[in-house]
Design an enzyme around this catalytic site. Structure first.
Site, PDB file in Angstrom:
ATOM      1  CG  ASP A  99     -14.611 -48.358  12.640  1.00  0.00           C
ATOM      2  OD1 ASP A  99     -13.949 -47.795  11.749  1.00  0.00           O
ATOM      3  OD2 ASP A  99     -15.786 -48.037  12.894  1.00  0.00           O
ATOM      4  CB  SER A 100     -11.768 -44.631  13.127  1.00  0.00           C
ATOM      5  OG  SER A 100     -13.035 -44.616  12.489  1.00  0.00           O
ATOM      6  CE1 TYR A 114      -8.089 -43.827  12.704  1.00  0.00           C
ATOM      7  CE2 TYR A 114      -8.124 -45.736  11.262  1.00  0.00           C
ATOM      8  CZ  TYR A 114      -7.743 -45.145  12.450  1.00  0.00           C
ATOM      9  OH  TYR A 114      -7.022 -45.870  13.363  1.00  0.00           O
ATOM     10  CB  CYS A 173     -12.868 -49.118   9.161  1.00  0.00           C
ATOM     11  SG  CYS A 173     -12.530 -47.434   8.656  1.00  0.00           S
ATOM     12  CG  ASN A 174     -16.756 -49.171   4.041  1.00  0.00           C
ATOM     13  OD1 ASN A 174     -17.082 -49.793   3.056  1.00  0.00           O
ATOM     14  ND2 ASN A 174     -17.425 -49.237   5.178  1.00  0.00           N
ATOM     15  CB  THR A 175     -11.899 -44.934   6.012  1.00  0.00           C
ATOM     16  OG1 THR A 175     -13.215 -44.384   5.999  1.00  0.00           O
ATOM     17  CG2 THR A 175     -10.895 -43.847   5.700  1.00  0.00           C
ATOM     18  CD  GLU A 203     -18.058 -42.661  16.915  1.00  0.00           C
ATOM     19  OE1 GLU A 203     -18.024 -42.718  18.143  1.00  0.00           O
ATOM     20  OE2 GLU A 203     -17.503 -43.516  16.175  1.00  0.00           O
ATOM     21  CB  CYS A 216     -19.021 -45.016   6.194  1.00  0.00           C
ATOM     22  SG  CYS A 216     -18.508 -44.616   7.876  1.00  0.00           S
ATOM     23  CB  THR A 217     -18.731 -49.833   9.384  1.00  0.00           C
ATOM     24  OG1 THR A 217     -17.663 -49.040   9.927  1.00  0.00           O
ATOM     25  CG2 THR A 217     -18.159 -50.837   8.414  1.00  0.00           C
ATOM     26  CG  HIS A 218     -19.260 -44.620  11.993  1.00  0.00           C
ATOM     27  ND1 HIS A 218     -18.024 -45.131  11.735  1.00  0.00           N
ATOM     28  CD2 HIS A 218     -19.208 -44.111  13.241  1.00  0.00           C
ATOM     29  CE1 HIS A 218     -17.247 -44.921  12.784  1.00  0.00           C
ATOM     30  NE2 HIS A 218     -17.937 -44.307  13.716  1.00  0.00           N
TER      31      HIS A 218
END
Ligand code: DGL
Length: 259
Positions: A5-6, A37, A69-71, A146, A180-182
Site C-alpha cells: 500500500d502507499s 497515491y 489499496c483501492n487506488t 495516517e 480506501c483501506t485507510h
C-alpha cells in the site's frame, strides 16, 4: 505473502488476513515516498506498482501479492495480473454488495479522487445510476488516518470539511462504502462527525474470500520465514509509526531504494 500500500491502510487489510491465516509470514511495503497515491495519475500508479513488485520479487520468493489499496487495484489490478505470473489479489470498493444489501437505501461512497475517477468505478456507478449513490472524492481522509495511527491530533473541523455534503445535504446516508483501506481506521470518527450509526461496507470482505481460496497454497508454500516491513523514505513521520507497528511483529523494518 507480499502486501503493498502507499501507506498504513494496508495494515487494516493485514489485520483481516491475520485472522484467517494467523501463522503466515508477510512482507509489507509502505510506499511513503509517494503517499498519497490518490492524487496521482494512472500512468504513475501503474509504473510505480510494477516497479515495486519487480523489486521485491527479485529479492524474495513471493508466491502471492495482496494489493491492499483501492487506488492501485481500481487502476492497475488487471495490468498487474497480466504482467506477473503469480496470484494477485486486490481490494476494490464494494459498490455492488452495498446496493444488494436490502436494508440500505441511502448509500455514500468515499474514496480517493484516483479511485473515483477510475474507469472501473465510473463504469459501475454508471451501470447503477438509478441507485443514486452519493460520492465523496478526497485525498485528505487517508492523511487523517495516517495521523491517527501515529497518535497525532485529529481536528474535527478537517473531518467536517470532508463530510460536509453528508452533514448538510444528504443527511439520510446510512450506508457508507469505504473505498480506501485507510478509512477503516476512522470508522468511529466518521460516525461521530455524522452523528449516527453507519453501516460500513468494507472491501476486505471480498478480499477475505479470495484469501481463503488461496489459503492452502499460502500455508504450504511459505518460503518467507520472517515478517519484514519496507518503507521507501526515511522521515520523522516514519519514526512516529514504530509504536503502531509493534503488534505486527516485524523482524526487520528497513528502507528500500526504489529510485
Ligand atoms: N490506501 C489507499 C487506498 O485504498 C489510498 C491512499 C492513498 O491515497 O495513497 O486507496
Amino acid at each position: 505473502m507480499f502486501i503493498f500500500d502507499s501507506g498504513v491502510g494496508g495494515l487494516s487489510v493485514l489485520n483481516n488476513i491475520k485472522k484467517i491465516l494467523p501463522n503466515t509470514s508477510y512482507i509489507y511495503m509502505l510506499d511513503n515516498q509517494f503517499f498519497p497515491y490518490g492524487n496521482k495519475g494512472e500512468i504513475f500508479i501503474i509504473k510505480r506498482s510494477i516497479k515495486i513488485i519487480k523489486k521485491i520479487k527479485k529479492i524474495y520468493p513471493i508466491k502471492i501479492i495482496i494489493i491492499a489499496c483501492n487506488t492501485i487495484s481500481t487502476i492497475s489490478l488487471n495490468i498487474l495480473k497480466k504482467k506477473f505470473n503469480i496470484p494477485i489479489i486486490g481490494v476494490l470498493p464494494s459498490i455492488k454488495p452495498a446496493i444488494h444489501a436490502k436494508q440500505n437505501k441511502f448509500i455514500g461512497l468515499i474514496a480517493t479522487p484516483a479511485t473515483i475517477n477510475s474507469k472501473y468505478v465510473q463504469k459501475i456507478l454508471f451501470q447503477h445510476s438509478n441507485y443514486n449513490i452519493n460520492v465523496i472524492a478526497t485525498n485528505k481522509l487517508a492523511k487523517i488516518a495516517e495521523k491517527k495511527i501515529r497518535k497525532n491530533y485529529i481536528n474535527d473541523a478537517d473531518l467536517r470539511r470532508i463530510f460536509y455534503p453528508w452533514i448538510y445535504f444528504y443527511q439520510k446516508i446510512d450506508t457508507i462504502i469505504l473505498g480506501c483501506t485507510h478509512f477503516s481506521i476512522l470508522k468511529k470518527e466518521i460516525e461521530k462527525i455524522l452523528k449516527k450509526k453507519i453501516k460500513f461496507i468494507h472491501p476486505e470482505n471480498a478480499l477475505c474470500f479470495h484469501i481463503k481460496k488461496y489459503s492452502k497454497m499460502i500455508i504450504k508454500d511459505q518460503k518467507i520465514k520472517k515478517n519484514i516491513f519496507f518503507y521507501s523514505e526515511k522521515n520523522y513521520q516514519l519514526i512516529k509509526l514504530m509504536d503502531a507497528l509493534k503488534k505486527y511483529k516485524f523482524k526487520h523494518i528497513k528502507y528500500i531504494n526504489l529510485n
